[in-house]
Motif scaffolding. Structure first.
Motif, short mmCIF file in Angstrom:
data_model
loop_
_atom_site.label_atom_id
_atom_site.label_comp_id
_atom_site.label_asym_id
_atom_site.label_seq_id
_atom_site.Cartn_x
_atom_site.Cartn_y
_atom_site.Cartn_z
N MET A 136 0.86 -1.18 0.00
CA MET A 136 0.00 0.00 0.00
C MET A 136 0.89 1.23 0.00
SD MET A 136 -2.97 -1.12 2.76
CE MET A 136 -1.83 -1.05 4.17
N ALA A 137 0.48 2.24 -0.75
CA ALA A 137 1.28 3.46 -0.83
C ALA A 137 0.38 4.68 -0.69
CB ALA A 137 2.04 3.51 -2.15
N TYR A 138 0.84 5.64 0.09
CA TYR A 138 0.15 6.92 0.21
C TYR A 138 1.01 7.95 -0.48
CZ TYR A 138 -2.42 10.87 2.15
OH TYR A 138 -3.18 12.02 2.29
N PHE A 139 0.53 8.45 -1.63
CA PHE A 139 1.28 9.42 -2.42
C PHE A 139 0.79 10.82 -2.06
CE2 PHE A 139 1.21 5.52 -5.01
CZ PHE A 139 2.58 5.34 -5.21
N CYS A 140 1.60 11.55 -1.33
CA CYS A 140 1.23 12.87 -0.84
C CYS A 140 1.62 13.94 -1.87
CB CYS A 140 1.91 13.13 0.49
SG CYS A 140 1.44 14.69 1.27
N HIS A 141 0.62 14.66 -2.36
CA HIS A 141 0.84 15.71 -3.35
C HIS A 141 0.44 17.06 -2.78
CE1 HIS A 141 1.29 13.40 -7.27
NE2 HIS A 141 1.05 12.45 -6.39
N PRO A 142 1.06 18.14 -3.26
CA PRO A 142 0.64 19.47 -2.85
C PRO A 142 -0.67 19.87 -3.53
CG PRO A 142 2.49 19.61 -4.38
CD PRO A 142 2.22 18.16 -4.16
N LEU A 143 -1.19 21.00 -3.13
CA LEU A 143 -2.37 21.55 -3.78
C LEU A 143 -2.09 21.75 -5.27
CD1 LEU A 143 -3.28 24.21 -1.07
CD2 LEU A 143 -4.31 21.95 -1.38
N ASP A 144 -3.11 21.57 -6.08
CA ASP A 144 -2.94 21.61 -7.53
C ASP A 144 -2.21 22.86 -8.02
OD1 ASP A 144 -4.18 19.19 -7.89
OD2 ASP A 144 -6.10 20.03 -8.56
N GLU A 145 -2.51 24.01 -7.43
CA GLU A 145 -1.96 25.27 -7.94
C GLU A 145 -0.61 25.64 -7.32
OE1 GLU A 145 -3.43 26.46 -10.57
OE2 GLU A 145 -4.81 24.77 -10.24
N ALA A 146 -0.07 24.80 -6.45
CA ALA A 146 1.24 25.09 -5.85
C ALA A 146 2.30 25.15 -6.94
CB ALA A 146 1.60 24.01 -4.83
#
Length: 341
Positions: A276-286
């Motif tokens: 299992m992987a949790y891919f943490c992304h910033p807010l789209d407009e960052a």
């Protein structure tokens, strides 16, 4: 590239239960040296029972009939949109240039809750509270790690990274992914289950089961693939630590100082494998512009910048100095390559 060495990667295990400047330096050192680190899980960050229950839920889902899973195929409206839903066996290629066929695995992608979770098939739909609790714990851990990196880099605003991942402030590309790799008659580590790639986001939390090896990272210094243990110290760690790796976006933000290390999954052992992987992304407009950091300036960034240029070229993102993408623009380009969108 050479095949894997017998020697496992030496990745530090860091206890962040009591954050401090020293702990922050340890996290930064691992992120800038390996691009990988283990976080000691004493049950506070993410309860081991929740991890176990999530693995049981994953097994139940992947054992369900294919026609049932196909109703929630990735990118479909029923699955909730782009990058949500079920990925069929060999339905994606993480290394399209190096692989003639798709990766021999299945996956299911769950996006962050926007008021509610996306539509889910059974048995996932009946376990929404568990999934939500697990996602929230994963994101809280990522926020802590991002804050530690901001502190260690002595950013003018130590919360710079963390605030750009505040899911209450807008949409992001964050994805929780369950993965299933069926067993194979081969145990040849040259056979690939997930192609060589770097991760698209900022941080990834990876959860694996004991006795299910296969993850390898690429060492630029030795040009070899190096196995990553599930538990690097089973004699002292009752619960396997949580593996964290740096993604492309933290590398972009730090002009290559933090390493978005290329990795893959092989058929080592040959048996079936769940992760299992949790891919943490910033807010789209960052915006992915380099941060101002005295630590980075004093360390000198030429080697990192050259590596970053090479990485951008490999990802098909161009080599124009000064080009600043948003997080969503970067993710859209990566998904287009992975799925041929």
């Amino acid at each position: 590239m050479a095949h894997s060495d017998a020697q496992e990667a030496t990745i530090p295990v860091i206890d962040i239960s009591n954050p401090s400047e020293e702990v922050a330096r340890q996290v930064l050192d691992a992120a800038s040296t390996h691009g990988f680190l283990f976080i000691k899980n004493d049950g506070v960050a993410i309860p081991p029972k929740d991890i176990d229950d999530m693995f049981k839920l994953s097994k139940d889902f992947f054992s369900s009939p294919e026609e049932h899973k196909a109703e929630y195929a990735i990118h479909s409206e029923k699955a909730g949109g782009i990058n949500r839903g079920w990925v069929k066996m060999a339905g994606e290629s993480l290394d399209p240039e190096g692989q003639k066929q798709g990766d021999p695995k299945e996956a299911f992608n769950i996006g962050p809750p926007q008021l509610t979770l996306q539509p889910l098939p059974t048995p996932l739909s009946s376990s929404s509270p568990l999934i939500l609790r697990f996602q929230n714990a994963c994101h809280a851990l990522c926020t802590t790690i991002l804050s530690l990196l901001g502190t260690a880099l002595e950013l003018p605003d130590p919360a710079y990274f963390a605030t750009r991942h505040d899911q209450s402030a807008g949409r992001s590309g964050t994805i929780f992914r369950m993965l299933y790799y069926p067993s194979s008659s081969t145990s040849d580590s040259a056979q690939i289950r997930a192609g060589a790639h770097s991760d698209y986001g900022s941080l990834t939390l990876l959860f694996r089961l004991p006795g299910q090896p296969g993850l390898e990272l690429f060492s630029p210094s030795t040009r070899n693939w190096v196995p990553v243990p599930v538990n690097p110290a089973p004699e002292t760690l009752a619960d396997a630590p949580i593996l964290v790796n740096i993604g492309d976006l933290l590398s972009f933000w730090t002009a290559g100082a933090l390493k978005s290390t290329v990795h893959r999954v092989t058929f080592s052992g040959g048996g079936e494998r769940y992760s299992m992987a949790y891919f943490c992304h910033p807010l789209d407009e960052a915006r992915l512009e380099s941060v101002q950091s005295r630590v980075l300036e004093e360390a000198g960034g030429m080697a990192g910048r050259e590596e970053l240029k090479s990485q951008r070229k490999r990802l098909g993102l161009g080599e124009v100095d000064g080009e600043v993408l948003t997080a969503k623009e970067h993710l859209d380009r990566r998904l287009k390559v992975t799925y041929g969108l």
